[in-house]
Write a protein that holds these residues in place. Structure first.
Motif, PDB file in Angstrom:
ATOM      1  N   SER A  90       0.809  -1.220   0.000  1.00 26.50           N
ATOM      2  CA  SER A  90       0.000   0.000   0.000  1.00 26.50           C
ATOM      3  C   SER A  90       0.839   1.266   0.000  1.00 26.50           C
ATOM      4  CB  SER A  90      -0.942   0.015   1.203  1.00 26.50           C
ATOM      5  OG  SER A  90      -0.183  -0.036   2.411  1.00 26.50           O
ATOM      6  N   ASP A 128      -0.272   3.330   6.482  1.00 24.57           N
ATOM      7  CA  ASP A 128      -0.246   2.386   5.358  1.00 24.57           C
ATOM      8  C   ASP A 128       0.499   2.945   4.159  1.00 24.57           C
ATOM      9  OD1 ASP A 128      -1.628   0.549   6.789  1.00 24.57           O
ATOM     10  OD2 ASP A 128      -3.583   1.021   5.936  1.00 24.57           O
ATOM     11  N   ARG A 147       0.608 -10.832  11.694  1.00 25.54           N
ATOM     12  CA  ARG A 147      -0.410 -10.303  10.779  1.00 25.54           C
ATOM     13  C   ARG A 147      -1.788 -10.701  11.269  1.00 25.54           C
ATOM     14  NH1 ARG A 147      -1.258  -8.161   5.922  1.00 25.54           N
ATOM     15  NH2 ARG A 147       0.974  -7.973   5.526  1.00 25.54           N
ATOM     16  N   ILE A 167      -8.478 -10.193   8.712  1.00 27.05           N
ATOM     17  CA  ILE A 167      -9.882  -9.817   8.913  1.00 27.05           C
ATOM     18  C   ILE A 167     -10.782 -10.656   8.017  1.00 27.05           C
ATOM     19  CG2 ILE A 167     -11.541  -7.914   8.920  1.00 27.05           C
ATOM     20  CD1 ILE A 167      -9.218  -7.634  10.927  1.00 27.05           C
ATOM     21  N   SER A 168     -10.369 -10.800   6.769  1.00 25.41           N
ATOM     22  CA  SER A 168     -11.105 -11.617   5.798  1.00 25.41           C
ATOM     23  C   SER A 168     -10.118 -12.061   4.737  1.00 25.41           C
ATOM     24  CB  SER A 168     -12.242 -10.793   5.159  1.00 25.41           C
ATOM     25  OG  SER A 168     -11.702  -9.720   4.404  1.00 25.41           O
ATOM     26  N   GLU A 214      -9.835 -10.904   1.893  1.00 27.59           N
ATOM     27  CA  GLU A 214      -9.359  -9.733   1.172  1.00 27.59           C
ATOM     28  C   GLU A 214      -8.638  -8.726   2.069  1.00 27.59           C
ATOM     29  OE1 GLU A 214     -12.608 -10.649   1.141  1.00 27.59           O
ATOM     30  OE2 GLU A 214     -12.523 -11.808  -0.728  1.00 27.59           O
ATOM     31  N   THR A 215      -8.876  -8.809   3.380  1.00 30.92           N
ATOM     32  CA  THR A 215      -8.367  -7.764   4.279  1.00 30.92           C
ATOM     33  C   THR A 215      -7.496  -8.353   5.386  1.00 30.92           C
ATOM     34  OG1 THR A 215     -10.392  -6.501   3.896  1.00 30.92           O
ATOM     35  CG2 THR A 215      -9.000  -5.812   5.754  1.00 30.92           C
ATOM     36  N   SER A 216      -6.300  -7.816   5.525  1.00 30.78           N
ATOM     37  CA  SER A 216      -5.415  -8.174   6.625  1.00 30.78           C
ATOM     38  C   SER A 216      -4.410  -7.042   6.801  1.00 30.78           C
ATOM     39  CB  SER A 216      -4.676  -9.493   6.346  1.00 30.78           C
ATOM     40  OG  SER A 216      -3.814  -9.355   5.228  1.00 30.78           O
ATOM     41  N   TYR A 217      -3.758  -7.014   7.960  1.00 30.59           N
ATOM     42  CA  TYR A 217      -2.765  -5.957   8.170  1.00 30.59           C
ATOM     43  C   TYR A 217      -1.687  -6.444   9.145  1.00 30.59           C
ATOM     44  CZ  TYR A 217      -5.351  -5.044  12.521  1.00 30.59           C
ATOM     45  OH  TYR A 217      -5.961  -5.176  13.753  1.00 30.59           O
TER      46      TYR A 217
END
Length: 581
Positions: free
Chosen positions: A52, A109, A152, A155-156, A158-161
């Motif tokens: 990102s 990000d 890490r 979340i789903s 498609e989504t992680s951080y």
């Protein structure tokens, strides 16, 4: 003559931008020459920027290059853990500040963020450092063992951080672990563009197959394996950058060899020394003392005219390898501590042809002699001496060294009143302890040795604080806080039965708060002592608030007027109340 073995590894690596326009991964390796190879080891590291951010490739490159250069500039007395963590925290602070001072200060990000994983191979140990979701594996048989934990949060699909990484927070959290290594061990460092598209079995099989085709795999063979695996991940659909490093341990060093040990073996023993004799560029002036372990002489450098002290091993100890190693270790330590309260080593400007060390000459007396000459010193005199000793101790502790033999005979007071620690024969150095395997034996002098040593535990800075506290107690009273009872204990239960004798019972002139500080410094439990000598010094001049709260005098003693006013008010209230009944 048996040749010395050096640490040796083979490395294969490959990195590709893959389907992305920019490669935000970065990796590096540094195999130094001696003496850094022994004192610092071999470092291999990998970093992965976040997709990102348009600047995370700068973060990755900075993290790796900074780590590989700065780690080798840290003190070689520091442990691997301390050296690496301090370098990484400095790099993290720089990356974090770059983001905070840039246009994306409120959107991390977009900032200077990357993952980081590294292995430092030193002597017979691998030291692992990790923050983020790049990974370190070890090949065990025909499978991979993951040695790191992914930081890490998913979340789903498609989504992680990232929950950890360099540059995310001002304060860096980094995982550390170490374990013994053996010849033939193989380690793998990889970014997520590899392990998310190739399963561990595929990676392991490729490496094992390569091992079976050629024994003693060279760098070029490992590089070919790395390239094939990167291509395989790309063919499997990886849409991320791809970086892989494979490290094989080819040879381990001898556990009992280091630069100090080599120096002791290469130099011959000196001839018998005597006054007016010329020796290796020095004129011997006189004998200072002779013992069964060492001979010490006052000498003058014939070139510079400088007065120095020369120390040689005794004839009895010249064949004792352990003694010779410690003999040169003292000089090694002295060269690395630049402090006004620590004896300074003199580096000879000529080639040294014999076994000896050279230090500065101190015209003065030992603290032991000073106590004989000053049986009833003032509190301020004692404070001044202890303060100077503590400053010298702090210089040791900053270098991750524990003196372990602090006692009056190892402290000198020169003609100007400067106090210096003079003997480092028992000093434990964290960086050297990682190289040299020794049988731990009781160190120091019994009356000043911290209780934990008698239970078989390793010494820490708190152990030195105990010795300093005992010396402080002795200067003020002429006695020891526990007599000789500490040295007679061998269990924790026995030590718990020891009782500190308060200085106030021997001398009413000593304030209770000062005695409280000394009692804390010499507490039997190391965790209840001061962790730093500076804390002890501060409380020798400033009453501890805890002590003041425990010993607060009754109100009638502190303020009789206020006390009787309060009593009168209470009585008035009682009279008024009774009058209303």
């Amino acid at each position: 003559m048996r040749m010395k073995k050096h640490l040796s590894v083979s490395v294969g690596h490959c990195s590709s931008a893959g389907r992305k326009p920019v490669n935000q991964d970065f990796h590096g390796l540094l195999i130094p020459k001696e003496p850094l190879l022994s004192t610092k080891g071999i470092a291999v590291a990998i970093a992965d920027g976040i997709s990102s951010s348009d600047v995370s490739q700068i973060a990755s490159e900075t993290a790796i290059k900074g780590f590989l250069s700065d780690y080798y500039c840290t003190s070689d007395s520091w442990s691997v853990k301390t050296s690496a963590q301090r370098v990484l925290k400095a790099t993290n602070s720089w990356l974090y500040s770059q983001t905070r001072n840039g246009p994306y200060r409120y959107n991390m990000d977009k900032g200077y963020i990357c993952t980081f994983s590294a292995i430092i191979f030193k002597s017979n140990t691998a030291h692992l450092f990790h923050s983020g979701d790049s990974r370190i594996y070890r090949l065990v048989g025909s499978r991979l063992e993951q040695l790191t934990t992914d930081h890490r949060r998913i979340i789903s699909e498609e989504t992680s951080y990232l929950t950890r990484g360099l540059g995310i927070h001002d304060d860096l959290e980094i995982d550390y672990r170490s374990h013994a290594i053996e010849t033939g061990d193989i380690y793998i460092l990889a970014t997520d563009g590899i392990f998310e598209y190739l399963n561990e079995r595929t990676i392991a099989e490729a490496i094992v197959q390569n091992e079976s085709t050629e024994s003693g795999v060279a760098d070029v063979r490992l590089a070919e394996v790395a390239e094939r695996l990167v291509q395989a991940a790309y063919d499997a659909g990886s849409d991320d950058n791809l970086t892989l490093q494979i490290v094989r341990v080819d040879q381990l060093p001898d556990r009992d060899l280091n630069e100090v040990h080599q120096q002791a073996n290469l130099l011959p023993a000196p001839p018998p020394l005597s006054a007016r004799m010329l020796f290796d560029g020095y004129e011997i002036l006189r004998e200072i003392y002779i013992s069964s372990r060492s001979h010490v002489f006052l000498a003058e450098d014939t070139e510079t005219g400088e007065t120095v002290v020369i120390k040689t091993p005794s004839a009895e100890m010249r064949s004792n390898e352990a003694y010779l190693e410690n003999f040169f270790m003292e000089e090694w330590i002295a060269k690395r501590i630049n402090n006004a309260h620590v004896l300074k080593a003199i580096e000879p400007q000529r080639k040294r042809h014999y076994l000896y060390t050279v230090t500065e000459y101190l015209d003065g007396k030992t603290l032991a002699q000073w106590m004989i000459d000053n049986p009833a010193p003032s509190i301020d005199e004692v404070r001044d001496i202890v303060d100077q000793i503590a400053k010298g101790l702090q210089a040791f502790h900053r270098q991750e060294m524990v003196h372990q033999d602090l006692r009056p005979h190892n402290v000198m007071i020169d003609a100007a009143g400067t106090v210096k620690i003079i003997d480092f024969g028992a000093t434990k150095v964290a960086g050297i302890s990682e190289i040299v395997s020794k049988n731990e034996a009781l160190v120091g002098t019994a009356q000043y040795t911290a209780p934990e040593y008698f239970l078989g535990y390793a010494g820490t800075s708190r152990s030195d604080v105990f010795s300093l506290g005992v010396m402080t107690y002795q200067m003020l009273s002429g006695e020891l806080p526990y007599g000789v009872s500490v040295s007679r204990t061998s269990t924790a239960r026995e030590q718990q039965g020891l009782r500190y004798r308060s200085l106030t019972t021997m001398d009413n002139a000593i304030p209770g708060w000062l005695d409280f500080a000394i009692s804390k410094a010499v507490h039997i439990d190391p965790m209840k002592r001061y962790s730093e000598a500076a804390e002890f010094i501060y409380e020798l001049r400033h009453p501890n608030p805890r002590y003041l709260s425990q010993t607060r005098a009754p109100l009638i003693e502190r303020n009789p007027t206020l006390f009787w006013q309060g009593v009168s008010f209470i009585l008035l209230c009682v009279v008024v109340w009774q009058g209303t009944l």
